[in-house]
Structures are given as C-alpha cells and as structure tokens.
Design a protein around this motif. Structure first.
Motif, PDB file in Angstrom:
ATOM      1  N   THR A  20       0.948  -1.089  -0.083  1.00 36.96           N
ATOM      2  CA  THR A  20      -0.183  -0.221   0.107  1.00 36.96           C
ATOM      3  C   THR A  20       0.909   1.214   0.001  1.00 36.96           C
ATOM      4  OG1 THR A  20      -1.750  -1.335   1.157  1.00 36.96           O
ATOM      5  CG2 THR A  20      -2.112   1.267   1.210  1.00 36.96           C
TER       6      THR A  20
ATOM      7  N   ALA B 113      -8.767   1.522   0.788  1.00 32.86           N
ATOM      8  CA  ALA B 113      -8.656   0.217   1.048  1.00 32.86           C
ATOM      9  C   ALA B 113     -10.145  -0.507   0.983  1.00 32.86           C
ATOM     10  CB  ALA B 113      -7.988  -0.316   2.222  1.00 32.86           C
ATOM     11  N   ASP B 114     -10.353  -1.557   0.198  1.00 34.19           N
ATOM     12  CA  ASP B 114     -11.684  -2.347   0.262  1.00 34.19           C
ATOM     13  C   ASP B 114     -11.849  -2.905   1.370  1.00 34.19           C
ATOM     14  OD1 ASP B 114     -10.065  -4.570  -0.005  1.00 34.19           O
ATOM     15  OD2 ASP B 114     -10.542  -4.873  -2.067  1.00 34.19           O
ATOM     16  N   GLN B 115     -12.775  -3.884   1.444  1.00 33.76           N
ATOM     17  CA  GLN B 115     -13.262  -4.718   2.731  1.00 33.76           C
ATOM     18  C   GLN B 115     -11.973  -5.573   3.134  1.00 33.76           C
ATOM     19  OE1 GLN B 115     -15.776  -5.499   0.401  1.00 33.76           O
ATOM     20  NE2 GLN B 115     -17.591  -4.391   1.090  1.00 33.76           N
ATOM     21  N   SER B 116     -10.979  -5.942   2.342  1.00 29.56           N
ATOM     22  CA  SER B 116     -10.025  -6.856   2.636  1.00 29.56           C
ATOM     23  C   SER B 116      -8.950  -6.272   3.157  1.00 29.56           C
ATOM     24  CB  SER B 116      -9.889  -7.582   1.488  1.00 29.56           C
ATOM     25  OG  SER B 116      -9.339  -7.003   0.142  1.00 29.56           O
ATOM     26  N   GLY B 117      -8.809  -4.923   2.775  1.00 29.38           N
ATOM     27  CA  GLY B 117      -7.627  -3.987   3.203  1.00 29.38           C
ATOM     28  C   GLY B 117      -6.853  -3.816   2.326  1.00 29.38           C
ATOM     29  N   THR B 118      -7.010  -3.824   1.054  1.00 27.73           N
ATOM     30  CA  THR B 118      -6.284  -3.892  -0.195  1.00 27.73           C
ATOM     31  C   THR B 118      -6.403  -2.696  -1.054  1.00 27.73           C
ATOM     32  OG1 THR B 118      -7.281  -5.463  -1.679  1.00 27.73           O
ATOM     33  CG2 THR B 118      -5.536  -6.176  -0.181  1.00 27.73           C
TER      34      THR B 118
ATOM     35  N   TYR C 221      -3.991  -6.373  -7.037  1.00 26.45           N
ATOM     36  CA  TYR C 221      -4.116  -5.657  -5.423  1.00 26.45           C
ATOM     37  C   TYR C 221      -2.936  -5.754  -4.562  1.00 26.45           C
ATOM     38  CZ  TYR C 221      -8.902  -5.345  -7.020  1.00 26.45           C
ATOM     39  OH  TYR C 221     -10.106  -5.041  -7.899  1.00 26.45           O
TER      40      TYR C 221
ATOM     41  N   GLU D 140      -0.737  -9.037  -3.122  1.00 30.88           N
ATOM     42  CA  GLU D 140      -0.542 -10.293  -4.301  1.00 30.88           C
ATOM     43  C   GLU D 140       0.841 -10.127  -4.647  1.00 30.88           C
ATOM     44  OE1 GLU D 140      -4.580 -10.553  -6.538  1.00 30.88           O
ATOM     45  OE2 GLU D 140      -3.567  -9.028  -7.140  1.00 30.88           O
TER      46      GLU D 140
END
Length: 129
Positions: free
Chosen positions: A21, A41-46, A81, A84
């Motif tokens: 990030t 960040a999205d719900q997964s934190g990415t 993302y 990964e």
C-alpha cells in the motif's frame, strides 16, 4: 543481474514482486493518479495497484541489460491488488547486432498467485555500445 552477452532469442527471465500500500501511495503522489480505487482500501484491506506500477516488473529486465525501450505495448486483463505476489516472465523474441547498437524485441506476461494473467505486452528498443 543479466548481462547482454548472456541473452539470446528465446531466453526467458522471471521476476516476482509483491506491491505494498505504501508503494501504491507513493506512485499515486508521483504520477498524480490519485483515483479512489488506488488510495482507499476495500473490505479486505487492499487497494488496486496502478497498471503502470505493475508494468515496472518487465522493465527490470531492461535495467539489468541497460536496454532503452523505443516502444512498449501493454494489456491489463485483470487488476492487481496490494499483497498479491505478481510474477513476470520476459522473453527475448529477437536480437540483432549492428555496428553501434543491439536491437532487442521482447514479450512479457505477468501473472498473479492463481496464475491468472494480469499484464501482457511487448517492447522494442536498443542497447548502445
């Protein structure tokens, strides 16, 4: 580091990298591409990695052999993302030596951890000297 003397048509080299990030934030500041999807960040934190930041993977090969790209073409079939691991395979397609330079054409394919293609493309350029 790969040397030009070690490169022949058909040869491939592979690099892997996991973008953070912090790197995406730095690239957003540098490029001024501050799209919401790159910074929040999205719900997964990415967050989604910039396509051109992902495209730095195949340029590592060029840096290793002091290659100057004249043209590069990219296709981005899937997003990348943070977190990964992306693996990029660069293949030398053509190598032509002239009096003052070596012309090189390469193709590249980058895949994610599930082996899905996230980036593919090609490049043509020169190595002087």
């Amino acid at each position: 580091m790969t040397r030009l003397a070690d490169v022949s048509p058909g040869d491939s080299v592979t690099y892997s990298r996991t973008f953070t990030t912090e790197e995406v934030t730095q690239f957003a500041e540098l490029s001024e591409d501050e799209g919401y999807h790159h910074l929040v960040a999205d719900q997964s934190g990415t967050v989604m990695v910039h396509g051109l930041l992902t495209a730095t993977l195949p340029t590592k090969f060029g840096g290793d052999i002091d290659y100057v790209a004249r043209s590069m073409a990219f296709e981005f079939p899937r997003p990348v993302y943070t977190g990964e691991t992306i693996t990029c395979e660069v293949t030398v397609e053509d190598l032509t030596e002239t009096d003052d330079r070596t012309e090189l054409a390469a193709s590249f394919v980058c895949t994610d951890e599930d082996d899905a293609v996230v980036l593919r493309g090609e490049s043509e350029g020169v190595i002087f000297g």
